[in-house]
Design a protein around this motif. Structure first.
Motif, PDB file in Angstrom:
ATOM      1  N   PRO A  18       0.728  -0.929  -0.060  1.00 18.42           N
ATOM      2  CA  PRO A  18      -0.010   0.189   0.480  1.00 18.42           C
ATOM      3  C   PRO A  18       0.826   1.179  -0.165  1.00 18.42           C
ATOM      4  CG  PRO A  18      -1.297  -2.117   1.586  1.00 18.42           C
ATOM      5  CD  PRO A  18      -0.121  -2.593   1.000  1.00 18.42           C
ATOM      6  N   ASP A  19       2.390   1.593   0.647  1.00 17.16           N
ATOM      7  CA  ASP A  19       2.911   2.124   0.320  1.00 17.16           C
ATOM      8  C   ASP A  19       4.089   2.887  -0.577  1.00 17.16           C
ATOM      9  OD1 ASP A  19       4.645   0.438   0.961  1.00 17.16           O
ATOM     10  OD2 ASP A  19       5.919   1.310   2.022  1.00 17.16           O
ATOM     11  N   ASN A  20       3.402   2.116  -1.849  1.00 15.38           N
ATOM     12  CA  ASN A  20       4.088   1.678  -3.089  1.00 15.38           C
ATOM     13  C   ASN A  20       5.619   1.259  -2.987  1.00 15.38           C
ATOM     14  OD1 ASN A  20       3.994   2.880  -6.009  1.00 15.38           O
ATOM     15  ND2 ASN A  20       5.515   4.340  -5.590  1.00 15.38           N
ATOM     16  N   SER A  21       6.094   0.342  -1.630  1.00 13.58           N
ATOM     17  CA  SER A  21       7.511  -0.401  -2.011  1.00 13.58           C
ATOM     18  C   SER A  21       6.911  -1.423  -2.433  1.00 13.58           C
ATOM     19  CB  SER A  21       7.806  -0.674  -0.299  1.00 13.58           C
ATOM     20  OG  SER A  21       6.710  -1.548   0.273  1.00 13.58           O
ATOM     21  N   TRP A  22       7.803  -2.134  -2.556  1.00 12.25           N
ATOM     22  CA  TRP A  22       7.198  -3.269  -3.487  1.00 12.25           C
ATOM     23  C   TRP A  22       7.624  -4.537  -2.720  1.00 12.25           C
ATOM     24  CZ3 TRP A  22       9.031  -4.361  -8.826  1.00 12.25           C
ATOM     25  CH2 TRP A  22       8.636  -4.049  -9.819  1.00 12.25           C
ATOM     26  N   LYS A  23       6.247  -5.519  -2.688  1.00  8.37           N
ATOM     27  CA  LYS A  23       6.473  -6.501  -2.089  1.00  8.37           C
ATOM     28  C   LYS A  23       7.920  -7.239  -2.112  1.00  8.37           C
ATOM     29  CE  LYS A  23       1.716  -7.413  -2.779  1.00  8.37           C
ATOM     30  NZ  LYS A  23       0.592  -8.158  -3.179  1.00  8.37           N
ATOM     31  N   ARG A  24       8.173  -8.014  -1.215  1.00  7.91           N
ATOM     32  CA  ARG A  24       9.641  -8.805  -1.294  1.00  7.91           C
ATOM     33  C   ARG A  24       9.438 -10.092  -0.929  1.00  7.91           C
ATOM     34  NH1 ARG A  24      14.253  -5.395  -1.079  1.00  7.91           N
ATOM     35  NH2 ARG A  24      14.918  -7.049  -1.539  1.00  7.91           N
ATOM     36  N   GLY A  25       9.823 -11.003  -0.631  1.00 10.01           N
ATOM     37  CA  GLY A  25      10.201 -12.554  -0.004  1.00 10.01           C
ATOM     38  C   GLY A  25       9.194 -13.476  -0.814  1.00 10.01           C
ATOM     39  N   ALA A  26       8.381 -13.852   0.705  1.00  3.11           N
ATOM     40  CA  ALA A  26       7.246 -14.794   0.542  1.00  3.11           C
ATOM     41  C   ALA A  26       6.449 -14.283  -0.635  1.00  3.11           C
ATOM     42  CB  ALA A  26       6.759 -15.775   1.271  1.00  3.11           C
ATOM     43  N   ALA A  27       5.954 -12.888   0.006  1.00  9.86           N
ATOM     44  CA  ALA A  27       4.557 -12.310  -0.230  1.00  9.86           C
ATOM     45  C   ALA A  27       5.221 -12.090  -2.161  1.00  9.86           C
ATOM     46  CB  ALA A  27       4.948 -11.008   0.240  1.00  9.86           C
ATOM     47  N   LEU A  28       6.211 -11.623  -2.571  1.00 13.94           N
ATOM     48  CA  LEU A  28       6.435 -11.385  -3.762  1.00 13.94           C
ATOM     49  C   LEU A  28       6.039 -12.857  -4.900  1.00 13.94           C
ATOM     50  CD1 LEU A  28       6.904  -9.783  -5.954  1.00 13.94           C
ATOM     51  CD2 LEU A  28       9.644  -9.508  -5.638  1.00 13.94           C
ATOM     52  N   ALA A  29       6.316 -13.458  -4.712  1.00 12.14           N
ATOM     53  CA  ALA A  29       6.310 -15.043  -5.008  1.00 12.14           C
ATOM     54  C   ALA A  29       5.096 -15.245  -4.645  1.00 12.14           C
ATOM     55  CB  ALA A  29       7.218 -16.319  -4.445  1.00 12.14           C
ATOM     56  N   ALA A  30       4.902 -15.403  -4.452  1.00  6.65           N
ATOM     57  CA  ALA A  30       3.132 -15.263  -3.960  1.00  6.65           C
ATOM     58  C   ALA A  30       2.131 -15.277  -4.367  1.00  6.65           C
ATOM     59  CB  ALA A  30       2.644 -15.170  -2.381  1.00  6.65           C
ATOM     60  N   ALA A  31       2.425 -13.828  -5.060  1.00  3.51           N
ATOM     61  CA  ALA A  31       1.442 -12.625  -6.656  1.00  3.51           C
ATOM     62  C   ALA A  31       1.945 -13.462  -7.833  1.00  3.51           C
ATOM     63  CB  ALA A  31       2.458 -11.415  -6.409  1.00  3.51           C
ATOM     64  N   PHE A  32       3.278 -14.199  -7.908  1.00  3.20           N
ATOM     65  CA  PHE A  32       3.621 -14.652  -8.981  1.00  3.20           C
ATOM     66  C   PHE A  32       2.499 -16.412  -9.202  1.00  3.20           C
ATOM     67  CE2 PHE A  32       6.918 -12.358  -9.580  1.00  3.20           C
ATOM     68  CZ  PHE A  32       7.473 -11.603 -10.713  1.00  3.20           C
TER      69      PHE A  32
END
Length: 300
Positions: free
Chosen positions: A207-221
């Motif tokens: 929500p603050d425009n920062s990139w998701k990282r780690g598990a949260a980013l992998a989950a998006a894919f």
């Protein structure tokens, strides 16, 4: 230098002689915003403006294609960027266009390039310094040589579309992917490349425009049905937000990713290319023209 740097890190490095800060904000005509005017009104101190809409191959019939080496070198030199510089790119755009600038710079030979996490919105929200105007930069010496292995062309995409050994991932919103919304460019048929997955680029951000990282980013894919173990080509409308997916995969350590520079602007305007419409179906028994899964069937 990491590929993603924090606002705190950048605030501490501002003014370093080898540091170049670049605003790569980009807006579509329908956005009703002017990136250059917004830069003039407010930008990070010392930043220069990288006009992605102008740094293109003006002789190519498809809009937004990468420029020739000499043009990219000339534009970077005019921004004061040199071969040895540390380059930090950011944006103030819903399209997160800093990722396109990062990919372009890397593809043309820059090695020390990073994206500012959260971009200008996060910088301003934290109350950090800004300045206005159009500061003239000193000229730099940038050597550009395009690494063509970084991009995919229409022939390559045609060869892998629907292949179970590759992933083709579209960064556009779900309605455009499904062909429900008209395309913003004349002469472009709505829809998507058959066999592609849909991961709207906004899903890679907090929500603050920062990139998701780690598990949260992998989950998006993973939620989009993307197998990160397979070679990937990213695509979108004209190659801007495709770079967002490519950078997201990069943050996960994935290197076998190409960007389809022509994207839907090229594919959708060619009457000879196959096209699919409708939402992406996922699951082990998925069927239909956009299905994914081990038993998926269907055709465009």
């Amino acid at each position: 230098m990491d590929s993603l740097v924090s606002t705190e890190w950048l605030a501490g490095e501002l003014g370093a002689p080898d540091l170049k800060v670049v605003d790569a904000s980009f807006h579509l005509p329908g956005d009703g915003r002017d990136a250059r005017d917004e830069f003039s009104e407010a930008h990070i101190p010392g930043a220069t403006f990288m006009d992605l809409a102008e740094i293109v191959d003006s002789d190519h019939p498809v809009p937004g294609m990468l420029p020739p080496d000499y043009k990219f070198a000339s534009r970077m030199q005019a921004l004061g960027i040199g071969d040895a510089d540390r380059i930090i790119v950011y944006d103030n755009s819903p399209h997160h266009s800093g990722a396109r600038a990062w990919w372009m710079l890397r593809s043309f030979g820059a090695r020390r390039v990073a994206i500012l996490d959260g971009g200008l919105p996060k910088w301003i929200a934290e109350g950090r310094a800004i300045e206005s105007g159009q500061p003239p930069p000193a000229r730099g010496h940038f050597t550009a040589q395009l690494d063509r292995t970084a991009l995919a062309d229409k022939d390559h995409v045609s060869a892998i579309a629907g292949s179970p050994a590759h992933e083709l991932v579209d960064a556009r919103g779900a309605s455009r992917f499904a062909g429900e919304d008209p395309e913003p460019r004349p002469g472009v048929t709505p829809g998507h490349i058959p066999g592609s997955k849909n991961l709207p680029q906004g899903r890679l951000f907090n929500p603050d425009n920062s990139w998701k990282r780690g598990a949260a980013l992998a989950a998006a894919f993973e939620e989009a049905g993307v197998d990160l173990a397979k070679p990937m080509v990213t695509t979108c409308g004209s190659g801007i937000t495709a770079a967002v997916l490519l950078f997201g995969a990069h943050l996960l350590g994935k290197q076998d990713v190409k960007l389809y520079d022509g994207s839907w602007a090229e594919w959708g305007s060619d009457p000879a290319t196959p096209k699919a419409t409708g939402p992406q179906a996922t699951g082990p028994n998925a069927t239909g023209p956009n299905a994914t899964g081990p038993n998926a069937t269907g055709q465009s």
